[in-house]
Write a protein that holds these residues in place. Sequence first.
Motif, PDB file in Angstrom:
ATOM      1  N   ASN A   1       0.827  -1.206   0.000  1.00 59.36           N
ATOM      2  CA  ASN A   1       0.000   0.000   0.000  1.00 59.36           C
ATOM      3  C   ASN A   1       0.861   1.255   0.000  1.00 59.36           C
ATOM      4  O   ASN A   1       0.513   2.248  -0.651  1.00 59.36           O
ATOM      5  CB  ASN A   1      -0.917  -0.019   1.223  1.00 59.36           C
ATOM      6  CG  ASN A   1      -1.830   1.191   1.270  1.00 59.36           C
ATOM      7  OD1 ASN A   1      -2.800   1.277   0.533  1.00 59.36           O
ATOM      8  ND2 ASN A   1      -1.524   2.138   2.157  1.00 59.36           N
ATOM      9  N   GLY A   2       1.991   1.211   0.711  1.00 63.97           N
ATOM     10  CA  GLY A   2       2.893   2.362   0.702  1.00 63.97           C
ATOM     11  C   GLY A   2       3.479   2.637  -0.670  1.00 63.97           C
ATOM     12  O   GLY A   2       3.607   3.796  -1.088  1.00 63.97           O
ATOM     13  N   VAL A   3       3.828   1.580  -1.397  1.00 66.92           N
ATOM     14  CA  VAL A   3       4.349   1.756  -2.755  1.00 66.92           C
ATOM     15  C   VAL A   3       3.272   2.335  -3.666  1.00 66.92           C
ATOM     16  O   VAL A   3       3.531   3.259  -4.457  1.00 66.92           O
ATOM     17  CB  VAL A   3       4.865   0.411  -3.303  1.00 66.92           C
ATOM     18  CG1 VAL A   3       5.235   0.538  -4.779  1.00 66.92           C
ATOM     19  CG2 VAL A   3       6.063  -0.060  -2.501  1.00 66.92           C
TER      20      VAL A   3
ATOM     21  N   GLN B   1       1.290  19.901  -2.067  1.00 63.18           N
ATOM     22  CA  GLN B   1       1.497  18.555  -2.583  1.00 63.18           C
ATOM     23  C   GLN B   1       2.962  18.143  -2.439  1.00 63.18           C
ATOM     24  O   GLN B   1       3.258  16.974  -2.111  1.00 63.18           O
ATOM     25  CB  GLN B   1       1.059  18.460  -4.051  1.00 63.18           C
ATOM     26  CG  GLN B   1      -0.270  19.095  -4.379  1.00 63.18           C
ATOM     27  CD  GLN B   1      -1.420  18.572  -3.546  1.00 63.18           C
ATOM     28  OE1 GLN B   1      -1.443  17.397  -3.163  1.00 63.18           O
ATOM     29  NE2 GLN B   1      -2.382  19.434  -3.242  1.00 63.18           N
ATOM     30  N   LEU B   2       3.871  19.072  -2.685  1.00 64.10           N
ATOM     31  CA  LEU B   2       5.289  18.763  -2.517  1.00 64.10           C
ATOM     32  C   LEU B   2       5.625  18.484  -1.060  1.00 64.10           C
ATOM     33  O   LEU B   2       6.422  17.587  -0.753  1.00 64.10           O
ATOM     34  CB  LEU B   2       6.136  19.927  -3.053  1.00 64.10           C
ATOM     35  CG  LEU B   2       6.072  20.167  -4.567  1.00 64.10           C
ATOM     36  CD1 LEU B   2       6.857  21.417  -4.938  1.00 64.10           C
ATOM     37  CD2 LEU B   2       6.589  18.959  -5.328  1.00 64.10           C
ATOM     38  N   TYR B   3       5.018  19.241  -0.148  1.00 68.91           N
ATOM     39  CA  TYR B   3       5.252  19.013   1.278  1.00 68.91           C
ATOM     40  C   TYR B   3       4.755  17.640   1.696  1.00 68.91           C
ATOM     41  O   TYR B   3       5.465  16.877   2.367  1.00 68.91           O
ATOM     42  CB  TYR B   3       4.573  20.119   2.083  1.00 68.91           C
ATOM     43  CG  TYR B   3       4.577  19.875   3.572  1.00 68.91           C
ATOM     44  CD1 TYR B   3       5.742  20.041   4.318  1.00 68.91           C
ATOM     45  CD2 TYR B   3       3.421  19.472   4.231  1.00 68.91           C
ATOM     46  CE1 TYR B   3       5.758  19.813   5.687  1.00 68.91           C
ATOM     47  CE2 TYR B   3       3.420  19.246   5.600  1.00 68.91           C
ATOM     48  CZ  TYR B   3       4.586  19.418   6.321  1.00 68.91           C
ATOM     49  OH  TYR B   3       4.595  19.188   7.673  1.00 68.91           O
ATOM     50  N   TRP B   4       3.525  17.301   1.294  1.00 71.01           N
ATOM     51  CA  TRP B   4       2.982  15.985   1.648  1.00 71.01           C
ATOM     52  C   TRP B   4       3.751  14.861   0.973  1.00 71.01           C
ATOM     53  O   TRP B   4       3.929  13.787   1.563  1.00 71.01           O
ATOM     54  CB  TRP B   4       1.499  15.919   1.280  1.00 71.01           C
ATOM     55  CG  TRP B   4       0.636  16.735   2.189  1.00 71.01           C
ATOM     56  CD1 TRP B   4       0.777  16.892   3.537  1.00 71.01           C
ATOM     57  CD2 TRP B   4      -0.513  17.497   1.816  1.00 71.01           C
ATOM     58  NE1 TRP B   4      -0.208  17.717   4.038  1.00 71.01           N
ATOM     59  CE2 TRP B   4      -1.011  18.096   3.009  1.00 71.01           C
ATOM     60  CE3 TRP B   4      -1.169  17.744   0.616  1.00 71.01           C
ATOM     61  CZ2 TRP B   4      -2.135  18.917   3.013  1.00 71.01           C
ATOM     62  CZ3 TRP B   4      -2.288  18.566   0.612  1.00 71.01           C
ATOM     63  CH2 TRP B   4      -2.768  19.138   1.797  1.00 71.01           C
ATOM     64  N   PHE B   5       4.228  15.091  -0.238  1.00 75.16           N
ATOM     65  CA  PHE B   5       5.009  14.052  -0.912  1.00 75.16           C
ATOM     66  C   PHE B   5       6.329  13.816  -0.188  1.00 75.16           C
ATOM     67  O   PHE B   5       6.796  12.665  -0.098  1.00 75.16           O
ATOM     68  CB  PHE B   5       5.258  14.452  -2.364  1.00 75.16           C
ATOM     69  CG  PHE B   5       5.999  13.412  -3.155  1.00 75.16           C
ATOM     70  CD1 PHE B   5       5.403  12.189  -3.451  1.00 75.16           C
ATOM     71  CD2 PHE B   5       7.288  13.642  -3.612  1.00 75.16           C
ATOM     72  CE1 PHE B   5       6.065  11.226  -4.180  1.00 75.16           C
ATOM     73  CE2 PHE B   5       7.959  12.678  -4.341  1.00 75.16           C
ATOM     74  CZ  PHE B   5       7.356  11.474  -4.625  1.00 75.16           C
TER      75      PHE B   5
ATOM     76  N   ARG C   1       9.505  10.217   3.285  1.00 70.46           N
ATOM     77  CA  ARG C   1      10.163   9.951   4.567  1.00 70.46           C
ATOM     78  C   ARG C   1       9.538   8.746   5.258  1.00 70.46           C
ATOM     79  O   ARG C   1      10.255   7.893   5.809  1.00 70.46           O
ATOM     80  CB  ARG C   1      10.069  11.185   5.466  1.00 70.46           C
ATOM     81  CG  ARG C   1      10.866  11.056   6.763  1.00 70.46           C
ATOM     82  CD  ARG C   1      10.810  12.335   7.554  1.00 70.46           C
ATOM     83  NE  ARG C   1       9.455  12.618   8.045  1.00 70.46           N
ATOM     84  CZ  ARG C   1       9.159  13.662   8.820  1.00 70.46           C
ATOM     85  NH1 ARG C   1      10.093  14.535   9.150  1.00 70.46           N
ATOM     86  NH2 ARG C   1       7.920  13.836   9.221  1.00 70.46           N
ATOM     87  N   GLY C   2       8.203   8.652   5.221  1.00 67.36           N
ATOM     88  CA  GLY C   2       7.547   7.484   5.800  1.00 67.36           C
ATOM     89  C   GLY C   2       7.903   6.197   5.079  1.00 67.36           C
ATOM     90  O   GLY C   2       8.093   5.153   5.719  1.00 67.36           O
TER      91      GLY C   2
ATOM     92  N   LEU D   1       9.706   2.923   6.585  1.00 64.35           N
ATOM     93  CA  LEU D   1       9.015   1.637   6.498  1.00 64.35           C
ATOM     94  C   LEU D   1       9.906   0.551   5.936  1.00 64.35           C
ATOM     95  O   LEU D   1       9.951  -0.576   6.460  1.00 64.35           O
ATOM     96  CB  LEU D   1       7.757   1.791   5.633  1.00 64.35           C
ATOM     97  CG  LEU D   1       6.961   0.514   5.345  1.00 64.35           C
ATOM     98  CD1 LEU D   1       6.380  -0.055   6.637  1.00 64.35           C
ATOM     99  CD2 LEU D   1       5.858   0.799   4.340  1.00 64.35           C
ATOM    100  N   PHE D   2      10.659   0.860   4.886  1.00 69.69           N
ATOM    101  CA  PHE D   2      11.469  -0.159   4.237  1.00 69.69           C
ATOM    102  C   PHE D   2      12.856  -0.289   4.853  1.00 69.69           C
ATOM    103  O   PHE D   2      13.535  -1.288   4.623  1.00 69.69           O
ATOM    104  CB  PHE D   2      11.599   0.141   2.740  1.00 69.69           C
ATOM    105  CG  PHE D   2      10.331  -0.114   1.983  1.00 69.69           C
ATOM    106  CD1 PHE D   2      10.006  -1.384   1.551  1.00 69.69           C
ATOM    107  CD2 PHE D   2       9.444   0.922   1.713  1.00 69.69           C
ATOM    108  CE1 PHE D   2       8.833  -1.627   0.858  1.00 69.69           C
ATOM    109  CE2 PHE D   2       8.267   0.697   1.023  1.00 69.69           C
ATOM    110  CZ  PHE D   2       7.959  -0.586   0.595  1.00 69.69           C
ATOM    111  N   ARG D   3      13.265   0.708   5.641  1.00 68.22           N
ATOM    112  CA  ARG D   3      14.563   0.601   6.278  1.00 68.22           C
ATOM    113  C   ARG D   3      14.478  -0.142   7.601  1.00 68.22           C
ATOM    114  O   ARG D   3      15.357  -0.926   7.950  1.00 68.22           O
ATOM    115  CB  ARG D   3      15.140   2.001   6.526  1.00 68.22           C
ATOM    116  CG  ARG D   3      16.550   1.987   7.078  1.00 68.22           C
ATOM    117  CD  ARG D   3      16.945   3.358   7.574  1.00 68.22           C
ATOM    118  NE  ARG D   3      16.091   3.797   8.681  1.00 68.22           N
ATOM    119  CZ  ARG D   3      16.334   4.886   9.409  1.00 68.22           C
ATOM    120  NH1 ARG D   3      17.364   5.660   9.119  1.00 68.22           N
ATOM    121  NH2 ARG D   3      15.521   5.217  10.384  1.00 68.22           N
ATOM    122  N   THR D   4      13.413   0.093   8.370  1.00 62.62           N
ATOM    123  CA  THR D   4      13.284  -0.493   9.695  1.00 62.62           C
ATOM    124  C   THR D   4      12.850  -1.937   9.590  1.00 62.62           C
ATOM    125  O   THR D   4      11.812  -2.223   8.976  1.00 62.62           O
ATOM    126  CB  THR D   4      12.273   0.293  10.535  1.00 62.62           C
ATOM    127  OG1 THR D   4      12.671   1.668  10.558  1.00 62.62           O
ATOM    128  CG2 THR D   4      12.232  -0.248  11.949  1.00 62.62           C
TER     129      THR D   4
END
Length: 329
Positions: free
Chosen positions: A250-252, A303-307, A312-313, A317-320
Amino acid sequence: MRGAPPRCRGDAAAWEGAVRRQMYANEGVVGTAGHPRAVGYGPFEGEMQLYANEAPPPSAPVPMAPPGAALAAGLLFFPGLFLLGKAALRRLRCPEPHAAILAARLVSSVQAVMASTAGYIISSSCHHVIDDQHWLAGAYPQFAVPYFIYDVYAMFLCHWHRGRVKGHEVAPPPSLRAAAGAYLRKDLLMVLHHAAMVLVCFPVATLWRQGKGDFFLGCLLMAELSTPFVCLGKVLILYQRQHTILHKLNGVALLVTFLLCRVLLFPYLYWAYGRQRGLPLLQVPGALPPAYNAAAAALLAPQLYWFALICRGAWRLFRTPPPPPRQPP
């Protein structure tokens, strides 16, 4: 087409007119009032030739819903769907905080799917990005504007219940003033976004455009395509499923749809306008009034701020690595 030779100038004119009418009927170029469209003479007498750049026939008037009907439908639909969803979840023995949050996410997802579908229908139906019209471009903004008013209240309800969901049921609930202050501090940008949609974007979409630019409005509506993935991600976090494969997939999907439909959307709109006008992409901003570029920048900035927050999320997610399973006592 041949006929008897004319006996005088009047007969010649009548004979030539009959020839023209027959050729127009055969070629299908007779207009709505019985007059030929953009037809000229060829190099020889009596020969007809259609112009390659003939003007298109006037389009039929776009059907419009009764004034206020879509607005009234939206006022009933979105709060009603929230109440029905919450009542259904309560009947399934879902706790009150969970029911309110899940119902709010359901309404947001439904609105996003409806807006994206309407936007696709509008944009795919408009071949001329400025002049072509579709009736949904006038109806859906009226239907959707009550959603943004309702959603401000729904987001506050989610904020109110979030502490109780996290295991603080025994703590006394904060006062309404304190909860509202905390809500505005946390979600101020989203509240301002919703206020701008109601106070600025809605009048522009329904009054100021005067039927122009339905294609661009349809593309902007498709920006809602990323919202269902935002809602699903929050629901998975609510049920502590943030380390599952579904949450990562879902994140992707959220990252890709947000990039395509909210960030790269604006360069695409400039490119589409330049293609219609025969301008390179880099020359389009200079060909537009400064107010148009300022409005596009104001829409793109959040939109750039939310992106950036989504990126970052996704990195976290994929690093931890997922937490190790608990050992049984």
